[in-house]
Scaffold this motif. Structure first.
Motif, PDB file in Angstrom:
ATOM      1  N   PHE A 104      -4.997 -12.782  -3.168  1.00 30.05           N
ATOM      2  CA  PHE A 104      -4.585 -14.139  -2.829  1.00 30.05           C
ATOM      3  C   PHE A 104      -3.185 -14.060  -2.259  1.00 30.05           C
ATOM      4  N   LEU A 105      -3.030 -14.430  -0.990  1.00 32.78           N
ATOM      5  CA  LEU A 105      -1.743 -14.355  -0.303  1.00 32.78           C
ATOM      6  C   LEU A 105      -1.380 -15.705   0.297  1.00 32.78           C
ATOM      7  N   LEU A 106      -0.083 -15.922   0.439  1.00 34.84           N
ATOM      8  CA  LEU A 106       0.402 -17.070   1.185  1.00 34.84           C
ATOM      9  C   LEU A 106       0.620 -16.646   2.630  1.00 34.84           C
ATOM     10  N   LYS A 107       0.432 -17.579   3.547  1.00 34.28           N
ATOM     11  CA  LYS A 107       0.521 -17.243   4.964  1.00 34.28           C
ATOM     12  C   LYS A 107       1.920 -16.811   5.384  1.00 34.28           C
ATOM     13  N   ASP A 108       2.932 -17.201   4.606  1.00 38.53           N
ATOM     14  CA  ASP A 108       4.294 -16.807   4.953  1.00 38.53           C
ATOM     15  C   ASP A 108       4.725 -15.523   4.251  1.00 38.53           C
ATOM     16  N   ALA A 109       3.757 -14.779   3.721  1.00 40.24           N
ATOM     17  CA  ALA A 109       4.084 -13.557   2.974  1.00 40.24           C
ATOM     18  C   ALA A 109       4.656 -12.472   3.864  1.00 40.24           C
ATOM     19  N   GLY A 110       4.326 -12.515   5.155  1.00 41.26           N
ATOM     20  CA  GLY A 110       4.862 -11.531   6.088  1.00 41.26           C
ATOM     21  C   GLY A 110       3.861 -10.433   6.421  1.00 41.26           C
ATOM     22  N   GLY A 124     -10.509  -1.138  -2.905  1.00 34.77           N
ATOM     23  CA  GLY A 124     -11.079  -1.677  -4.129  1.00 34.77           C
ATOM     24  C   GLY A 124     -10.020  -2.151  -5.093  1.00 34.77           C
ATOM     25  N   ASP A 125      -8.747  -2.148  -4.649  1.00 32.90           N
ATOM     26  CA  ASP A 125      -7.665  -2.667  -5.457  1.00 32.90           C
ATOM     27  C   ASP A 125      -7.515  -4.159  -5.180  1.00 32.90           C
ATOM     28  N   ALA A 126      -6.529  -4.775  -5.834  1.00 27.72           N
ATOM     29  CA  ALA A 126      -6.311  -6.200  -5.641  1.00 27.72           C
ATOM     30  C   ALA A 126      -4.824  -6.471  -5.478  1.00 27.72           C
ATOM     31  N   LEU A 127      -4.498  -7.516  -4.733  1.00 23.31           N
ATOM     32  CA  LEU A 127      -3.105  -7.876  -4.534  1.00 23.31           C
ATOM     33  C   LEU A 127      -2.986  -9.393  -4.544  1.00 23.31           C
ATOM     34  N   VAL A 128      -2.076  -9.879  -5.372  1.00 23.34           N
ATOM     35  CA  VAL A 128      -1.783 -11.305  -5.433  1.00 23.34           C
ATOM     36  C   VAL A 128      -0.340 -11.495  -4.998  1.00 23.34           C
ATOM     37  N   SER A 129      -0.096 -12.486  -4.155  1.00 25.61           N
ATOM     38  CA  SER A 129       1.236 -12.740  -3.626  1.00 25.61           C
ATOM     39  C   SER A 129       2.265 -12.781  -4.755  1.00 25.61           C
TER      40      SER A 129
END
Length: 220
Positions: A104-110, A124-129
């Motif tokens: 889950f990312l925000l569009k301004d994350a870069g 298969g990993d996960a990333l949250v903003s």
């Protein structure tokens, strides 16, 4: 190998910007674009991309429903979906992750974080903003699983000591490579243990493993 990405966003300018960034990165290729949720589900079924970048607010069906159709419970061959949105609302985060999204990312994350999220999903990993992570984990830490045992801690379903170590590392946000380095084992060994953990806990991905850990006090 090239990571094949499908973009789903109702704003053409956003899709163009993402395509420009992704196509400029070695090993990543945008293979399709969708302007609404229904088209996203259709194209994902036809193209079978490695990763889908999914907006939330779209016509037809929204990105959360599209995510559930592509990666949610009961999907036999789920795709890896990363939800990318302008809105960091708690209900969106919860719905996305419980609906099968692996990020889950925000569009301004870069651009750098966007690339990291695509590569993490492909592994298969996960990333949250990061802007969401602290609030998200605080929510998990204060929530108790339904049917929890004494003190609000649910049964550990027979986790071994090594599996507990891996659960704690995943809850801290460590990738498989980082877990392997921390525990002095191979990445394949981590993947094997993590697969057993998911089976024992009834978790579909490492995000749900992390959520379980925070709900039940195993996150260090």
């Amino acid at each position: 190998m090239t990571i094949r990405v499908l973009l789903a966003d109702d704003q053409p300018m956003v899709r163009t910007g993402f395509r420009y960034m992704l196509d400029a990165e070695d090993g990543i290729e945008v293979v399709g674009e969708a302007g609404d949720g229904i088209e996203a589900v259709r194209l994902a079924g036809e193209l079978r991309p490695d990763v889908v970048l999914m907006d939330v607010r779209m016509p037809g069906i929204d990105g959360l429903e599209a995510t559930r159709r592509l990666a949610g419970p009961g999907v036999e061959d789920p795709l890896r979906v990363v939800v990318v949105t302008t809105f960091d609302l708690d209900e969106y985060v919860h719905a996305a992750l419980t609906g099968g999204a692996v990020g889950f990312l925000l569009k301004d994350a870069g651009p750098a974080l966007l690339m990291e999220a695509v590569r993490a999903a492909d592994r298969g990993d996960a990333l949250v903003s990061p802007r969401i992570t602290v609030r998200l984990l605080r929510h998990f830490a204060t929530a108790h699983a339904a049917g929890a045992g004494p003190g609000g801690v649910a049964p550990e379903n027979g986790l071994t000591e090594r599996e507990r170590d891996i659960v704690q590392a995943v809850a801290r946000g460590a990738t498989n490579t980082e877990v392997a380095e921390q525990l002095y084992v191979t990445v394949s060994t981590v993947k094997t243990h993590l697969g057993r953990v998911q089976e024992k806990l009834g978790a579909r991905n490492r995000v749900e493993v992390a959520a379980w850990a925070y709900r039940n006090g195993l996150a260090a």
